[in-house]
Design a protein around this motif. Structure first.
Motif, PDB file in Angstrom:
ATOM      1  N   MET A 161       0.846  -1.186   0.000  1.00  0.00           N
ATOM      2  CA  MET A 161       0.000   0.000   0.000  1.00  0.00           C
ATOM      3  C   MET A 161       0.883   1.239   0.000  1.00  0.00           C
ATOM      4  O   MET A 161       2.059   1.187   0.298  1.00  0.00           O
ATOM      5  CB  MET A 161      -0.902  -0.048   1.243  1.00  0.00           C
ATOM      6  N   ALA A 162       0.306   2.357  -0.307  1.00  0.00           N
ATOM      7  CA  ALA A 162       1.028   3.614  -0.419  1.00  0.00           C
ATOM      8  C   ALA A 162       1.414   4.165   0.952  1.00  0.00           C
ATOM      9  O   ALA A 162       0.854   3.781   1.981  1.00  0.00           O
ATOM     10  CB  ALA A 162       0.160   4.629  -1.145  1.00  0.00           C
ATOM     11  N   THR A 163       2.354   5.088   0.940  1.00  0.00           N
ATOM     12  CA  THR A 163       2.761   5.784   2.160  1.00  0.00           C
ATOM     13  C   THR A 163       1.976   7.093   2.266  1.00  0.00           C
ATOM     14  O   THR A 163       1.288   7.492   1.326  1.00  0.00           O
ATOM     15  CB  THR A 163       4.265   6.098   2.138  1.00  0.00           C
ATOM     16  N   VAL A 164       2.124   7.770   3.395  1.00  0.00           N
ATOM     17  CA  VAL A 164       1.451   9.056   3.579  1.00  0.00           C
ATOM     18  C   VAL A 164       1.971  10.060   2.548  1.00  0.00           C
ATOM     19  O   VAL A 164       1.189  10.798   1.940  1.00  0.00           O
ATOM     20  CB  VAL A 164       1.636   9.580   5.023  1.00  0.00           C
ATOM     21  N   ALA A 165       3.280  10.082   2.316  1.00  0.00           N
ATOM     22  CA  ALA A 165       3.864  11.023   1.353  1.00  0.00           C
ATOM     23  C   ALA A 165       3.332  10.767  -0.054  1.00  0.00           C
ATOM     24  O   ALA A 165       3.020  11.718  -0.791  1.00  0.00           O
ATOM     25  CB  ALA A 165       5.380  10.921   1.371  1.00  0.00           C
ATOM     26  N   GLU A 166       3.204   9.507  -0.443  1.00  0.00           N
ATOM     27  CA  GLU A 166       2.672   9.175  -1.764  1.00  0.00           C
ATOM     28  C   GLU A 166       1.199   9.554  -1.864  1.00  0.00           C
ATOM     29  O   GLU A 166       0.740  10.023  -2.910  1.00  0.00           O
ATOM     30  CB  GLU A 166       2.863   7.679  -2.049  1.00  0.00           C
ATOM     31  N   ALA A 222      -3.972  13.629  15.338  1.00  0.00           N
ATOM     32  CA  ALA A 222      -5.267  13.263  15.912  1.00  0.00           C
ATOM     33  C   ALA A 222      -5.491  11.754  15.906  1.00  0.00           C
ATOM     34  O   ALA A 222      -6.518  11.282  16.389  1.00  0.00           O
ATOM     35  CB  ALA A 222      -6.388  13.954  15.136  1.00  0.00           C
ATOM     36  N   GLY A 223      -4.553  10.997  15.339  1.00  0.00           N
ATOM     37  CA  GLY A 223      -4.678   9.546  15.299  1.00  0.00           C
ATOM     38  C   GLY A 223      -5.585   9.038  14.186  1.00  0.00           C
ATOM     39  O   GLY A 223      -5.970   7.866  14.181  1.00  0.00           O
ATOM     40  N   ILE A 224      -5.906   9.885  13.231  1.00  0.00           N
ATOM     41  CA  ILE A 224      -6.777   9.491  12.123  1.00  0.00           C
ATOM     42  C   ILE A 224      -5.961   8.854  10.996  1.00  0.00           C
ATOM     43  O   ILE A 224      -6.401   7.893  10.380  1.00  0.00           O
ATOM     44  CB  ILE A 224      -7.589  10.701  11.618  1.00  0.00           C
ATOM     45  N   LEU A 225      -4.790   9.396  10.733  1.00  0.00           N
ATOM     46  CA  LEU A 225      -3.868   8.808   9.758  1.00  0.00           C
ATOM     47  C   LEU A 225      -2.752   8.097  10.510  1.00  0.00           C
ATOM     48  O   LEU A 225      -2.354   8.533  11.598  1.00  0.00           O
ATOM     49  CB  LEU A 225      -3.253   9.880   8.850  1.00  0.00           C
ATOM     50  N   PRO A 226      -2.205   7.016   9.930  1.00  0.00           N
ATOM     51  CA  PRO A 226      -1.123   6.295  10.609  1.00  0.00           C
ATOM     52  C   PRO A 226       0.182   7.071  10.565  1.00  0.00           C
ATOM     53  O   PRO A 226       0.414   7.875   9.663  1.00  0.00           O
ATOM     54  CB  PRO A 226      -1.020   4.995   9.802  1.00  0.00           C
ATOM     55  N   THR A 227       1.009   6.831  11.557  1.00  0.00           N
ATOM     56  CA  THR A 227       2.345   7.432  11.589  1.00  0.00           C
ATOM     57  C   THR A 227       3.377   6.324  11.404  1.00  0.00           C
ATOM     58  O   THR A 227       3.117   5.163  11.681  1.00  0.00           O
ATOM     59  CB  THR A 227       2.608   8.154  12.926  1.00  0.00           C
ATOM     60  N   GLY A 228       4.506   6.683  10.934  1.00  0.00           N
ATOM     61  CA  GLY A 228       5.586   5.725  10.731  1.00  0.00           C
ATOM     62  C   GLY A 228       6.908   6.408  11.004  1.00  0.00           C
ATOM     63  O   GLY A 228       6.968   7.454  11.640  1.00  0.00           O
ATOM     64  N   SER A 229       7.961   5.819  10.498  1.00  0.00           N
ATOM     65  CA  SER A 229       9.293   6.406  10.635  1.00  0.00           C
ATOM     66  C   SER A 229       9.961   6.356   9.272  1.00  0.00           C
ATOM     67  O   SER A 229       9.433   5.784   8.318  1.00  0.00           O
ATOM     68  CB  SER A 229      10.106   5.618  11.664  1.00  0.00           C
ATOM     69  N   ALA A 230      11.154   6.924   9.186  1.00  0.00           N
ATOM     70  CA  ALA A 230      11.865   6.941   7.911  1.00  0.00           C
ATOM     71  C   ALA A 230      12.195   5.521   7.448  1.00  0.00           C
ATOM     72  O   ALA A 230      12.159   5.221   6.258  1.00  0.00           O
ATOM     73  CB  ALA A 230      13.137   7.760   8.033  1.00  0.00           C
ATOM     74  N   SER A 231      12.503   4.642   8.391  1.00  0.00           N
ATOM     75  CA  SER A 231      12.855   3.271   8.014  1.00  0.00           C
ATOM     76  C   SER A 231      11.617   2.377   7.824  1.00  0.00           C
ATOM     77  O   SER A 231      11.703   1.359   7.152  1.00  0.00           O
ATOM     78  CB  SER A 231      13.764   2.660   9.074  1.00  0.00           C
ATOM     79  N   ALA A 232      10.508   2.758   8.420  1.00  0.00           N
ATOM     80  CA  ALA A 232       9.274   1.966   8.298  1.00  0.00           C
ATOM     81  C   ALA A 232       8.085   2.907   8.103  1.00  0.00           C
ATOM     82  O   ALA A 232       7.347   3.195   9.042  1.00  0.00           O
ATOM     83  CB  ALA A 232       9.071   1.107   9.541  1.00  0.00           C
ATOM     84  N   PRO A 233       7.895   3.405   6.868  1.00  0.00           N
ATOM     85  CA  PRO A 233       6.775   4.322   6.631  1.00  0.00           C
ATOM     86  C   PRO A 233       5.430   3.625   6.834  1.00  0.00           C
ATOM     87  O   PRO A 233       5.294   2.435   6.580  1.00  0.00           O
ATOM     88  CB  PRO A 233       6.950   4.755   5.174  1.00  0.00           C
ATOM     89  N   ALA A 234       4.484   4.385   7.306  1.00  0.00           N
ATOM     90  CA  ALA A 234       3.145   3.847   7.579  1.00  0.00           C
ATOM     91  C   ALA A 234       2.422   3.544   6.277  1.00  0.00           C
ATOM     92  O   ALA A 234       2.527   4.288   5.303  1.00  0.00           O
ATOM     93  CB  ALA A 234       2.348   4.858   8.385  1.00  0.00           C
ATOM     94  N   ALA A 235       1.704   2.438   6.269  1.00  0.00           N
ATOM     95  CA  ALA A 235       0.895   2.067   5.111  1.00  0.00           C
ATOM     96  C   ALA A 235      -0.450   2.780   5.172  1.00  0.00           C
ATOM     97  O   ALA A 235      -1.107   2.796   6.218  1.00  0.00           O
ATOM     98  CB  ALA A 235       0.691   0.558   5.079  1.00  0.00           C
TER      99      ALA A 235
END
Length: 184
Positions: free
Chosen positions: A1-6, A32-45
């Protein structure tokens, strides 16, 4: 699945909105916890429901500080203002809230099965920004669907002021999903 940036890039390109604004909205929704968060090494789907949330925040015209609230208010609006939760299960219509309908359309586009169904690429979703209302125009002589907060009359104007709205076409929604599918 896409990342937040994509997802931000796809929505900004399809809606011709500045990517910086869409990114600010996405960050506010992450806080607000509506979109997932990730890190540079593991971006959120990002999944379809997250795309729908970001679209609700953007198209509602809400200010940055009210973006999370707008997602809940616009997402929970009922078709014709009818609160179906009081109906018996057997009588409830399948799509009752705006969020469900938007996610359903995005899923149809993602599956590639929406092109010939009910003219979805030609439909228009009109988000009213000075009061909560979503009008879906299908064309071809069909009656529009109006989503408003539960208990309000969908056919009544809710203010003496000018009605301001933002419209997105089904084709733009299809383009967002197409761009996100290319990132897989």
């Amino acid at each position: 699945m896409a990342t937040v940036a994509e997802t931000v890039a796809a929505i900004a390109a399809a809606t011709e909105t500045k990517p910086g604004w869409v990114l600010h909205l996405a960050r506010r929704l992450q806080e607000a916890g509506i979109l997932p968060t990730g890190s540079a090494s593991a971006p959120a789907a990002v999944h379809i429901e997250h795309v729908a949330s970001l679209l609700l925040a953007l198209l509602s015209g809400a200010q940055l500080k009210a973006a999370a609230t707008a997602v809940h208010v616009y997402g929970d609006m009922r078709r014709c203002g009818v609160d179906v939760t009081i109906m018996p299960e057997a009588m409830r219509p399948p799509v009752t809230v705006a969020r469900d309908y938007l996610e359903h359309v995005l899923h149809l586009f993602a599956a590639g099965s929406a092109d010939d169904q009910r003219g979805l690429p030609q439909m228009q979703l009109e988000f009213v920004s000075n009061w909560p209302e979503l009008t879906i125009l299908f064309g071809k002589g069909e009656d529009p669907w109006r989503f408003v907060p539960a208990g309000e009359l969908a056919t009544h104007w809710r203010s003496g002021a000018i009605r301001k709205s933002t419209t997105i076409t089904g084709a733009a929604l299809r383009e967002i999903v197409r761009r996100l599918n290319q990132t897989r």
